[in-house]
Motif scaffolding. Structure first.
Motif, short mmCIF file in Angstrom:
data_model
loop_
_atom_site.label_atom_id
_atom_site.label_comp_id
_atom_site.label_asym_id
_atom_site.label_seq_id
_atom_site.Cartn_x
_atom_site.Cartn_y
_atom_site.Cartn_z
N TRP A 64 0.98 -1.09 0.03
CA TRP A 64 -0.05 -0.06 -0.04
C TRP A 64 0.81 1.20 -0.01
O TRP A 64 2.10 1.08 0.52
CB TRP A 64 -0.93 -0.03 1.15
CG TRP A 64 -1.57 1.09 1.44
CD1 TRP A 64 -3.18 1.28 1.15
CD2 TRP A 64 -1.30 2.45 2.26
NE1 TRP A 64 -3.59 2.54 1.45
CE2 TRP A 64 -2.49 3.11 2.15
CE3 TRP A 64 -0.33 2.76 2.71
CZ2 TRP A 64 -2.47 4.67 2.64
CZ3 TRP A 64 -0.29 4.17 3.15
CH2 TRP A 64 -1.46 4.95 3.23
N SER A 65 0.26 2.41 -0.53
CA SER A 65 0.94 3.52 -0.53
C SER A 65 0.39 4.75 -0.51
O SER A 65 -0.88 4.63 -0.73
CB SER A 65 2.10 3.66 -1.94
OG SER A 65 1.28 3.68 -3.26
N ASN A 99 6.18 13.58 0.53
CA ASN A 99 6.48 12.37 1.35
C ASN A 99 5.70 11.32 0.57
O ASN A 99 4.59 11.37 0.15
CB ASN A 99 5.94 12.44 2.80
CG ASN A 99 6.76 13.60 3.53
OD1 ASN A 99 7.72 13.83 3.36
ND2 ASN A 99 5.74 14.02 4.50
N ILE A 100 6.49 10.02 0.48
CA ILE A 100 5.86 8.79 -0.15
C ILE A 100 5.79 7.69 1.31
O ILE A 100 7.03 7.21 1.44
CB ILE A 100 6.48 8.31 -1.36
CG1 ILE A 100 6.71 9.50 -2.32
CG2 ILE A 100 5.87 6.96 -1.77
CD1 ILE A 100 7.59 8.97 -3.40
N THR A 101 4.72 7.21 1.44
CA THR A 101 4.46 6.45 2.59
C THR A 101 4.06 5.07 1.96
O THR A 101 3.24 4.81 1.15
CB THR A 101 3.58 6.95 3.49
OG1 THR A 101 3.88 8.06 4.19
CG2 THR A 101 3.49 5.89 4.75
N TRP A 119 15.59 12.04 1.98
CA TRP A 119 15.84 10.92 3.42
C TRP A 119 14.72 9.83 3.20
O TRP A 119 13.91 9.95 2.38
CB TRP A 119 15.71 11.50 4.66
CG TRP A 119 14.68 12.37 4.93
CD1 TRP A 119 14.27 13.75 4.77
CD2 TRP A 119 13.51 11.91 5.67
NE1 TRP A 119 12.85 13.88 5.29
CE2 TRP A 119 12.63 12.85 5.78
CE3 TRP A 119 13.26 10.41 6.22
CZ2 TRP A 119 11.34 12.48 6.56
CZ3 TRP A 119 12.18 10.06 6.87
CH2 TRP A 119 11.15 11.16 7.03
N ARG A 120 15.05 8.73 3.90
CA ARG A 120 14.12 7.48 3.93
C ARG A 120 14.23 7.06 5.51
O ARG A 120 15.28 7.30 6.16
CB ARG A 120 14.36 6.64 2.65
CG ARG A 120 15.40 5.56 2.84
CD ARG A 120 16.84 5.64 2.56
NE ARG A 120 17.43 6.13 3.74
CZ ARG A 120 18.15 7.21 3.98
NH1 ARG A 120 18.63 8.00 3.02
NH2 ARG A 120 18.56 7.48 5.34
N SER A 121 13.27 6.41 5.89
CA SER A 121 13.34 5.67 7.13
C SER A 121 14.04 4.48 7.12
O SER A 121 14.26 3.95 8.54
CB SER A 121 11.83 5.66 7.82
OG SER A 121 11.14 4.76 6.94
N LEU A 122 14.32 3.72 5.98
CA LEU A 122 15.08 2.72 5.98
C LEU A 122 16.52 2.97 6.17
O LEU A 122 16.87 4.12 5.73
CB LEU A 122 14.74 1.77 4.79
CG LEU A 122 13.21 0.94 4.89
CD1 LEU A 122 13.07 0.78 3.55
CD2 LEU A 122 13.00 -0.04 6.04
N VAL A 157 8.85 5.51 5.26
CA VAL A 157 8.75 6.76 4.33
C VAL A 157 9.84 7.11 3.77
O VAL A 157 11.22 6.97 4.21
CB VAL A 157 8.63 7.97 5.53
CG1 VAL A 157 8.54 9.13 4.59
CG2 VAL A 157 7.01 7.61 6.22
N PHE A 158 9.66 7.58 2.53
CA PHE A 158 10.70 8.12 1.44
C PHE A 158 10.33 9.68 1.33
O PHE A 158 9.17 10.05 0.79
CB PHE A 158 10.79 7.40 0.16
CG PHE A 158 11.36 6.01 0.32
CD1 PHE A 158 12.39 5.61 0.00
CD2 PHE A 158 10.24 5.08 0.73
CE1 PHE A 158 12.98 4.14 0.24
CE2 PHE A 158 10.64 3.82 0.92
CZ PHE A 158 12.01 3.24 0.79
#
Length: 287
Positions: A151-152, A168-170, A198-201, A235-236
């Motif tokens: 899902w995005s 933001n892309i979630t 940035w990204r949360s990974l 998040v990206f």
């Protein structure tokens, strides 16, 4: 005004009545004239003056009497005429207006018909005129999409301002991903330039490229071979500067492709504005 009018009408009525009953006594008047002439003074004058002057006096007296009678009759006739003649009314008339040059040079304006030619429902369903095809309407893609376990959602970060913005892309996945590519396309609306990403990974798990392509600033995150993305929410984000003022994100897009085992997954969409409380606005698009 009523009392004065009643007095005038009564006076006219009496004059009219007196004029109708008056009959001058000509013989009596002439006899009185002759008696006056027969006195002593008249005898003395007859002895010294020619007879012709006596007759002139008689004629003069007769003319005077006739004049008196004529004046009296005229007065009575005037009173009667005023009583019987209708009163004239004064009517005020306005001057004829001079036509202005504009009045003669303008075409007549057709009246507005208050009755609609068709009901609103009929106008909405009517087909466009022949030869004039209607312009195609480009629908904004949905911000959130889903494909199987993936899902995005795309949104404009609420901390964006008049000079800087963040998109933001979630993504949410219910399964582990063995391949993942996230692409963010920011339309060039004026002054758009890279300001970071940035990204949360983990950073070392991805390769990031930023460049211009087809009038847009494109950010691409690609999962390195042999790395995996665990199930969860990630998040990206792409950051960029732009011209001063509110920016329209209506032409911005994102795409996500992934692999979960043998399944190939793909989701894409647009961007919706997010208020300061973190709630998405479905009709958004301004940063």
């Amino acid at each position: 005004m009523t009392v004065r009018r009643d007095v005038h009408e009564e006076l006219r009525a009496r004059l009219h009545e007196a004029a109708g009953g008056h009959e001058p006594d000509r013989e009596n008047i002439l006899a009185r004239v002759e008696r006056g002439m027969a006195g002593p003074a008249a005898s003395a004058h007859r002895a010294t003056r020619p007879p012709v002057f006596g007759w002139m006096r008689v004629a003069g007296a007769t003319a005077a009497v006739a004049g008196v009678l004529a004046v009296g009759g005229y007065a009575v006739a005037s009173a009667v005429k005023d009583e019987t003649a209708p009163r004239q009314q004064e009517v005020a008339t306005s001057p004829t207006p001079t036509p202005s040059p504009e009045a003669t040079s303008r075409a007549p304006v057709p009246p507005v018909d208050p009755t609609p030619t068709s009901s609103p429902e009929r106008r909405e369903s009517a087909a466009p005129p022949s030869g004039k095809p209607s312009a195609p309407v480009t629908a904004r893609p949905p911000a959130a999409t889903e494909d199987g376990p993936l899902w995005s959602d795309g949104s404009v970060d609420p901390h964006s301002n008049d000079f800087w913005a963040q998109s933001n892309i979630t993504i949410k996945t219910r399964e582990e991903l063995t391949a993942l590519t996230v692409r963010l396309s920011v339309a060039q609306t004026g002054g758009v330039s890279d300001a970071g990403a940035w990204r949360s990974l983990p950073e070392n798990d991805f390769t990031l490229t930023v460049g211009e392509r087809d009038g847009a600033l494109v950010y691409t995150w690609t999962l390195k071979e042999g790395r995996k993305v665990p199930a969860g929410e990630w998040v990206f984000a792409g950051q960029f500067d732009h011209d001063r003022g509110g920016r329209d994100a209506g032409k911005d897009r994102y795409t996500v492709t992934a692999a979960a085992g043998s399944d190939r997954l793909s989701v894409d969409g647009g961007f919706a504005a997010v208020d300061n409380e973190g709630d998405e606005d479905d009709a958004g698009g301004d940063s």
